[in-house]
Scaffold this motif. Structure first.
Motif, short mmCIF file in Angstrom:
data_model
loop_
_atom_site.label_atom_id
_atom_site.label_comp_id
_atom_site.label_asym_id
_atom_site.label_seq_id
_atom_site.Cartn_x
_atom_site.Cartn_y
_atom_site.Cartn_z
N MET A 145 0.82 -1.22 0.00
CA MET A 145 0.00 0.00 0.00
C MET A 145 0.85 1.26 0.00
N SER A 146 2.03 1.22 0.59
CA SER A 146 2.88 2.41 0.62
C SER A 146 3.34 2.81 -0.77
N GLU A 147 3.30 1.89 -1.73
CA GLU A 147 3.73 2.18 -3.10
C GLU A 147 2.55 2.50 -4.01
N VAL A 148 1.34 2.33 -3.53
CA VAL A 148 0.17 2.54 -4.37
C VAL A 148 -0.08 4.04 -4.53
N ASN A 149 -0.26 4.47 -5.76
CA ASN A 149 -0.53 5.84 -6.14
C ASN A 149 -2.04 6.01 -6.21
N ILE A 150 -2.61 7.15 -5.78
CA ILE A 150 -4.06 7.27 -5.84
C ILE A 150 -4.59 7.16 -7.26
N GLY A 151 -3.77 7.47 -8.24
CA GLY A 151 -4.19 7.30 -9.62
C GLY A 151 -4.39 5.85 -9.99
N ASP A 152 -3.86 4.93 -9.17
CA ASP A 152 -3.98 3.51 -9.42
C ASP A 152 -5.27 2.92 -8.87
N SER A 153 -6.00 3.66 -8.09
CA SER A 153 -7.15 3.09 -7.41
C SER A 153 -8.36 3.99 -7.52
N LEU A 154 -9.40 3.49 -8.17
CA LEU A 154 -10.63 4.27 -8.28
C LEU A 154 -11.34 4.38 -6.93
N ALA A 155 -10.96 3.52 -5.99
CA ALA A 155 -11.59 3.56 -4.67
C ALA A 155 -11.04 4.69 -3.81
N HIS A 156 -9.89 5.23 -4.15
CA HIS A 156 -9.31 6.31 -3.34
C HIS A 156 -10.20 7.54 -3.45
N PRO A 157 -10.49 8.21 -2.32
CA PRO A 157 -11.44 9.34 -2.35
C PRO A 157 -11.00 10.55 -3.18
N LEU A 158 -9.70 10.70 -3.44
CA LEU A 158 -9.23 11.88 -4.19
C LEU A 158 -9.07 11.65 -5.68
N VAL A 159 -9.23 10.43 -6.16
CA VAL A 159 -8.93 10.14 -7.56
C VAL A 159 -9.83 10.93 -8.51
N ARG A 160 -11.09 11.09 -8.19
CA ARG A 160 -11.99 11.84 -9.08
C ARG A 160 -11.68 13.34 -9.07
N TYR A 161 -11.29 13.85 -7.91
CA TYR A 161 -10.87 15.25 -7.83
C TYR A 161 -9.60 15.46 -8.67
N ARG A 162 -8.68 14.52 -8.56
CA ARG A 162 -7.45 14.61 -9.34
C ARG A 162 -7.76 14.62 -10.84
N ASN A 163 -8.59 13.70 -11.29
CA ASN A 163 -8.95 13.64 -12.71
C ASN A 163 -9.62 14.94 -13.16
N HIS A 164 -10.50 15.47 -12.35
CA HIS A 164 -11.21 16.71 -12.68
C HIS A 164 -10.21 17.86 -12.83
N LEU A 165 -9.30 17.98 -11.87
CA LEU A 165 -8.32 19.07 -11.90
C LEU A 165 -7.35 18.92 -13.08
N GLU A 166 -6.91 17.71 -13.36
CA GLU A 166 -6.03 17.48 -14.51
C GLU A 166 -6.75 17.82 -15.81
N PHE A 167 -8.03 17.48 -15.91
CA PHE A 167 -8.82 17.82 -17.09
C PHE A 167 -8.89 19.33 -17.27
N ASN A 168 -8.88 20.08 -16.16
CA ASN A 168 -8.94 21.54 -16.19
C ASN A 168 -7.57 22.19 -16.29
N GLY A 169 -6.54 21.43 -16.60
CA GLY A 169 -5.22 21.99 -16.87
C GLY A 169 -4.27 22.06 -15.71
N HIS B 138 -1.52 20.61 -13.08
CA HIS B 138 -0.54 19.55 -12.88
C HIS B 138 -0.70 19.13 -11.42
N VAL B 139 -0.98 17.85 -11.18
CA VAL B 139 -1.32 17.39 -9.84
C VAL B 139 -0.25 16.43 -9.33
N GLU B 140 0.22 16.70 -8.12
CA GLU B 140 1.13 15.79 -7.42
C GLU B 140 0.44 15.33 -6.15
N GLU B 141 0.74 14.12 -5.74
CA GLU B 141 0.15 13.55 -4.54
C GLU B 141 1.15 13.56 -3.40
N GLU B 142 0.61 13.85 -2.22
CA GLU B 142 1.43 13.78 -1.01
C GLU B 142 0.50 13.39 0.13
#
Length: 142
Positions: free
Chosen positions: A6-30, A32-36
Motif C-alpha cells: 500500500m505504501s507504493e500505491v498511487n491514488i491514480g492507481d485506485s478508483l476507490a481512493h477518495p481523491l482520484v476523481r478530484y485529481r482527474n477533474h483538476l487534470e482535465f482543467n489543466g 498539474h497534480v502531485e500527490e502527497e
C-alpha cells in the motif's frame, strides 16, 4: 502480476481512493497534480495553486496559500485579511500565528460530484478575482 504494498500505491492507481476523481477533474482543467499523503498539490500555468485535502467521511478542504511580506505591520496585515473576508463570498481568509502565511480556504461537502466541484472551482475564481484586484494584494504578498 506483481502486487505492490500500500505504501507504493498511487491514488491514480485506485478508483476507490477518495481523491482520484478530484485529481482527474483538476487534470482535465489543466492543473498539474502531485500527490502527497492525503493531499493533492495542484499547479496551473494561469491560475493559483490549490491544495486539496481529503477529510474522512466529510469531503475535501481546498486551500490556497501565499507568503506574506514580513516587513508589513501585523495590524495592517490583519486589516487586509478582514477586508478580504468582507469581500469574499465563498472562501475564508486567515494568517498563521507567525504572520508569514496567508491561507484562503473553502470546503466541498460530501462525495465527489462533477457539477458541484465545478461550481466550487468557479466560486474560488470569483473570490480570487476580488483578491487580485485588492489594492494591498501586491504590496503585502510575496
Amino acid at each position: 502480476m506483481r502486487l505492490r504494498p500500500m505504501s507504493e500505491v498511487n491514488i491514480g492507481d485506485s478508483l476507490a481512493h477518495p481523491l482520484v476523481r478530484y485529481r482527474n477533474h483538476l487534470e482535465f482543467n489543466g492543473y498539474h497534480v502531485e500527490e502527497e499523503d492525503e493531499l493533492l498539490l495542484c499547479r496551473h500555468p494561469r491560475k493559483h495553486g490549490l491544495i486539496v485535502k481529503h477529510i474522512h467521511n466529510r469531503g475535501v478542504l481546498i486551500r490556497i496559500l501565499y507568503s506574506c511580506d514580513l516587513n508589513v505591520s501585523r495590524v495592517s496585515l490583519l486589516e487586509y485579511v478582514n477586508e478580504l473576508n468582507l469581500l469574499f463570498m465563498f472562501m475564508k481568509v486567515y494568517i498563521d500565528n507567525l504572520g508569514n502565511n496567508l491561507y484562503m480556504e473553502t470546503f466541498c461537502e460530501g462525495e465527489y460530484d462533477r457539477t458541484n466541484f465545478s461550481i466550487i472551482l468557479d466560486n474560488i475564481e470569483y473570490d480570487m478575482e476580488m483578491f487580485f484586484n485588492h489594492h494591498h494584494t501586491r504590496e503585502y504578498l510575496l
